[in-house]
Design a protein around this motif. Structure first.
Motif, PDB file in Angstrom:
ATOM      1  N   TYR A 215       0.834  -1.206   0.000  1.00  0.00           N
ATOM      2  CA  TYR A 215       0.000   0.000   0.000  1.00  0.00           C
ATOM      3  C   TYR A 215       0.869   1.258   0.000  1.00  0.00           C
ATOM      4  O   TYR A 215       0.671   2.177  -0.801  1.00  0.00           O
ATOM      5  CB  TYR A 215      -0.881   0.003   1.246  1.00  0.00           C
ATOM      6  N   ALA A 216       1.803   1.305   0.927  1.00  0.00           N
ATOM      7  CA  ALA A 216       2.632   2.496   1.099  1.00  0.00           C
ATOM      8  C   ALA A 216       3.481   2.778  -0.138  1.00  0.00           C
ATOM      9  O   ALA A 216       3.601   3.931  -0.571  1.00  0.00           O
ATOM     10  CB  ALA A 216       3.524   2.333   2.330  1.00  0.00           C
ATOM     11  N   LEU A 217       4.066   1.740  -0.725  1.00  0.00           N
ATOM     12  CA  LEU A 217       4.942   1.931  -1.877  1.00  0.00           C
ATOM     13  C   LEU A 217       4.165   2.385  -3.109  1.00  0.00           C
ATOM     14  O   LEU A 217       4.643   3.235  -3.874  1.00  0.00           O
ATOM     15  CB  LEU A 217       5.698   0.632  -2.175  1.00  0.00           C
ATOM     16  N   TRP A 218       2.966   1.842  -3.315  1.00  0.00           N
ATOM     17  CA  TRP A 218       2.166   2.271  -4.461  1.00  0.00           C
ATOM     18  C   TRP A 218       1.729   3.723  -4.296  1.00  0.00           C
ATOM     19  O   TRP A 218       1.744   4.504  -5.259  1.00  0.00           O
ATOM     20  CB  TRP A 218       0.953   1.372  -4.637  1.00  0.00           C
ATOM     21  N   ALA A 219       1.329   4.100  -3.100  1.00  0.00           N
ATOM     22  CA  ALA A 219       0.909   5.476  -2.857  1.00  0.00           C
ATOM     23  C   ALA A 219       2.079   6.445  -3.036  1.00  0.00           C
ATOM     24  O   ALA A 219       1.951   7.484  -3.700  1.00  0.00           O
ATOM     25  CB  ALA A 219       0.326   5.609  -1.454  1.00  0.00           C
ATOM     26  N   LEU A 220       3.225   6.093  -2.474  1.00  0.00           N
ATOM     27  CA  LEU A 220       4.404   6.950  -2.594  1.00  0.00           C
ATOM     28  C   LEU A 220       4.874   7.025  -4.039  1.00  0.00           C
ATOM     29  O   LEU A 220       5.186   8.106  -4.558  1.00  0.00           O
ATOM     30  CB  LEU A 220       5.523   6.419  -1.693  1.00  0.00           C
ATOM     31  N   GLY A 221       4.934   5.868  -4.706  1.00  0.00           N
ATOM     32  CA  GLY A 221       5.365   5.845  -6.099  1.00  0.00           C
ATOM     33  C   GLY A 221       4.434   6.636  -7.001  1.00  0.00           C
ATOM     34  O   GLY A 221       4.883   7.384  -7.877  1.00  0.00           O
TER      35      GLY A 221
END
Length: 286
Positions: free
Chosen positions: A266-272
């Motif tokens: 979740y965090a990586l997709w949002a940040l990316g």
């Protein structure tokens, strides 16, 4: 101060005017007004919420209606394994939420390109990165609230329906809060990804199709029967949501993974998605 030489008035001092840079909170306020000035914003959120809740309540109603037709063993398993949580947020509802939020993210970016307003926007605010960051922040806040209302409303309504048969569960039941939070956060994650796709492709239809392929079609074709395919599947928001919303008895998995890994996805997709949205406009023409 500068000087202006006029006949008979040499060296007349003239104050230089420097246009102040837009503060980030001003950009956020501008993007907030811009988002809510679109009539489609309210309708999209309302219709998306109704569709998601309807899928969940429909499943709970089905269990309520046919509860007495299940055999005693099936009813006992349903209660013992807390399977009422399966109705709190269903797979079909998650698909609708992903498509709705991703489409709104695409429109938030591509809409200005289609109307030509983006030229005026970039002329007024040359700091493109800050402008897009404000746009990401505004849409993220809206989608967090949207996801919270939809996920919370779905949990309350489905468990209220099931409680009429005495099988509804409270939010304090193990795993219940995680399902609600994971379902709520799925909305902003997919919205930011939609923004990134829109910033890259800049065409409404193409961007929506691209977001659909990335968030829905790709996870659907990836299988968990092979190691590489399972790793790729686990790296998608849809599979991450499935892992976090996994309640009741878990089937044997060839390549199991942790809830912590799903939160990281979740965090990586949002940040990316946020980074791509901000950087995509910096070195490209309008």
């Amino acid at each position: 101060m500068t000087t202006l030489d006029l006949p008979g008035l040499p060296g007349l001092p003239v104050a230089s005017v420097v246009e102040p840079r837009a503060r980030f909170r001003d950009l956020v306020g501008s993007e907030w007004l811009k988002l809510w000035s679109l009539r489609s914003t309210g309708w999209s959120l309302l219709l998306g919420a109704l569709a998601v809740v309807a899928f969940n309540v429909g499943t709970a109603w089905d269990h309520y209606r046919y509860w007495l037709q299940y055999d005693a063993a099936s009813r006992a398993d349903f209660v013992a394994h807390g399977m009422a949580l399966w109705d709190a947020f269903t797979y079909n509802a998650a698909l609708v939420l992903i498509l709705s939020s991703a489409a709104m993210g695409v429109v938030a970016v591509v809409g200005e390109y289609g109307s030509g307003l983006i030229r005026t926007t970039f002329t007024a605010v040359p700091a493109r990165g800050a402008l897009m960051a404000a746009k990401v922040l505004v849409l993220t806040v809206v989608q967090v609230l949207f996801g919270a209302v939809v996920a919370g409303g779905s949990f309350w309504s489905t468990q209220a329906v099931l409680s009429a048969r005495g099988i509804g569960l409270p939010i304090t039941h193990p795993g219940a809060l995680r399902i609600v939070v994971a379902s709520a956060l799925l909305a902003p994650v997919c919205a930011v990804v939609g923004m990134a796709v829109g910033a890259l492709l800049r065409k409404s239809a193409v961007s929506i199709v691209g977001a659909f392929v990335l968030l829905l079609l790709l996870p659907a074709v990836l299988t968990e029967r092979r190691h590489l395919s399972a790793v790729l599947a686990h790296a998608t928001p849809l599979h991450a949501w499935q892992r976090l919303a996994d309640a009741g008895p878990r089937a044997e998995q060839l390549f199991p993974w942790s809830a912590g890994g799903a939160w990281l996805v979740y965090a990586l997709w949002a940040l990316g998605g946020a980074v791509v949205t901000v950087l995509a406009v910096r070195r490209r023409d309008q």
